[in-house]
Design an enzyme around this catalytic site. Structure first.
Site, PDB file in Angstrom:
ATOM      1  N   ASP A   1       0.836  -1.205   0.000  1.00 34.17           N
ATOM      2  CA  ASP A   1       0.000   0.000   0.000  1.00 34.17           C
ATOM      3  C   ASP A   1       0.874   1.260   0.000  1.00 34.17           C
ATOM      4  OD1 ASP A   1       0.845  -0.181   2.616  1.00 34.17           O
ATOM      5  OD2 ASP A   1      -1.134   0.034   3.516  1.00 34.17           O
ATOM      6  N   SER A   2       2.201   1.064   0.006  1.00 32.06           N
ATOM      7  CA  SER A   2       3.123   2.176  -0.262  1.00 32.06           C
ATOM      8  C   SER A   2       2.808   2.800  -1.625  1.00 32.06           C
ATOM      9  CB  SER A   2       4.574   1.690  -0.222  1.00 32.06           C
ATOM     10  OG  SER A   2       4.740   0.549  -1.040  1.00 32.06           O
TER      11      SER A   2
ATOM     12  N   ASP B   1      -0.892  -6.097   0.177  1.00 35.17           N
ATOM     13  CA  ASP B   1      -1.319  -5.426   1.405  1.00 35.17           C
ATOM     14  C   ASP B   1      -2.828  -5.259   1.450  1.00 35.17           C
ATOM     15  OD1 ASP B   1       0.695  -4.738   3.225  1.00 35.17           O
ATOM     16  OD2 ASP B   1       1.408  -3.127   1.918  1.00 35.17           O
TER      17      ASP B   1
ATOM     18  N   GLU C   1       9.292  -4.175  10.366  1.00 31.26           N
ATOM     19  CA  GLU C   1       9.797  -2.919   9.803  1.00 31.26           C
ATOM     20  C   GLU C   1      10.403  -2.074  10.925  1.00 31.26           C
ATOM     21  OE1 GLU C   1       7.040  -0.866   7.258  1.00 31.26           O
ATOM     22  OE2 GLU C   1       8.307   0.927   7.136  1.00 31.26           O
TER      23      GLU C   1
END
Ligand code: KIV
Length: 275
Positions: free
Chosen positions: A55-56, A94, A191
Site C-alpha cells: 500500500d506504499s 497489502d 519494519e
C-alpha cells in the site's frame, strides 16, 4: 547484464512451501514492492522470489502523504496488473487501512485480493489480529503479519520511528509474533526494529521472516522499489540503498539487490538500527 551476479533465476513458481524450505536451509530470499506488469517482468528476470503489492503505492504511485487513503479497489487493480506480468514470483498484497477492522470485513476483502491474483495477504498489527488471521487461515488464505513500525498506524505511533527499542517493547513484539503464528500467520514482516531484535525474532519464530530496516539476519529483505532505484521523493530512510548506480539498467539494479541480499552484503551496518 550485471556481471558479478550469482543469481539463479527460479524456473518453477515460488510457493509458500518453497519459502519455508529456504528458511530451513538458511537460504535468504528477496522481496521488492511492485505495482505493475512491466516492473514485475523485470523482477522475474532478476530472480526476485517474492513481490509485495504494497500500500506504499499510495505514496510512490498516487502521491499521497501516507498509505491511509489507499482503497481495496486500488489494491485489486495493482495486484491484477502485477499478476498479468508475473511468471513465477510469489505475490503478496497489502490489505489497506480499515479494510480488515473486523474478521468478516477482512475475509470479504482478502477474497477480493486473492481473486485479483494475490498468493497471500499482508495485514499490519499485533495480537488484536489473532481472530482475523485464524479466520483467513481456516478459509485457506495465506497471511503475512506486519509488525514493528506499521505505517497505517503512523498517527498513533507519532511518526515513522524505530520500534522495539527497550526490553518491554521488544518482549511485546515477540509475544505478539508468537500469538499471530499460532493463529495461522505464515510469514512475519518486521519494519524498523533494532538488528539484534530482528535476529532473535528470526531465530525464535518458526515461519519465514522478512525485514525492512530490521538488520541483516532476517530470512529475507524487502525494499520499496522506488527507494532502491533512487527515485524516491525526499530524503531516503536509513535502511534504503540505491542500487541503480554504476551505469546499471533497472533490471541490473534488481539483480544487484538479489545478489547482495543473498551474499549478505545488503543490508550493511549503515542501513540498520541499534536498540
Ligand atoms: O507497503 C509497503 O510497501 C510495505 C513495505 C514497507 C514493507 O508494507
Amino acid at each position: 547484464m550485471y556481471s558479478d551476479t550469482t543469481v539463479n533465476k527460479p524456473t518453477r513458481p515460488i510457493t509458500l512451501s518453497k519459502l519455508q524450505q529456504m528458511k530451513r536451509n538458511g537460504e535468504k530470499f528477496t522481496c521488492l514492492t511492485c505495482y505493475d506488469a512491466t516492473f514485475t517482468h523485470a523482477m522475474n528476470n532478476a530472480g526476485v522470489e517474492t513481490i509485495l503489492v504494497g500500500d506504499s503505492l499510495g505514496m510512490v504511485v498516487q502521491g499521497q502523504d501516507s498509505t491511509l487513503p489507499v482503497s481495496i479497489d486500488d489494491m485489486c487493480y495493482h495486484t491484477a496488473a502485477v499478476k498479468r506480468g508475473n511468471s513465477h514470483a510469489f505475490i503478496m498484497t497489502d490489505m489497506p487501512f480499515m479494510s480488515y477492522s473486523t474478521p468478516t470485513q477482512a475475509l470479504d476483502n482478502a477474497a477480493k485480493l486473492m481473486q485479483a491474483g494475490a498468493n497471500m495477504v499482508k495485514l499490519e498489527g499485533g495480537s488484536w489480529l489473532s481472530d482475523t488471521i485464524r479466520l483467513l487461515s481456516e478459509r485457506g488464505i495465506p497471511v503475512c503479519a506486519h509488525l514493528g513500525l506499521t505505517p497505517q498506524a503512523v498517527h498513533k505511533l507519532g511518526g515513522y520511528k524505530v520500534q522495539g527499542k527497550d526490553k518491554a517493547a521488544a518482549d511485546l513484539i515477540l509475544k505478539e509474533s508468537l500469538e499471530l503464528v499460532s493463529a495461522g500467520a505464515d510469514i512475519l514482516l518486521y519494519e524498523c526494529i533494532p538488528s539484534e531484535l530482528g535476529k532473535s525474532l528470526t531465530e525464535t519464530v518458526p515461519v519465514p521472516v522478512i525485514g525492512i530496516g530490521a538488520g541483516a539476519d532476517t530470512d529475507a529483505q524487502v525494499l520499496v522499489m522506488h527507494d532502491m532505484l533512487g527515485i524516491n521523493i525526499g530524503r531516503p530512510a536509513k535502511f534504503v540503498k540505491n542500487f541503480l548506480t554504476n551505469g546499471r539498467t533497472i533490471e541490473d539494479a534488481f539483480t544487484a539487490y538479489v545478489t547482495e541480499v543473498k551474499n549478505g552484503t545488503f543490508p550493511a551496518a549503515e542501513h540498520t538500527f541499534d536498540a
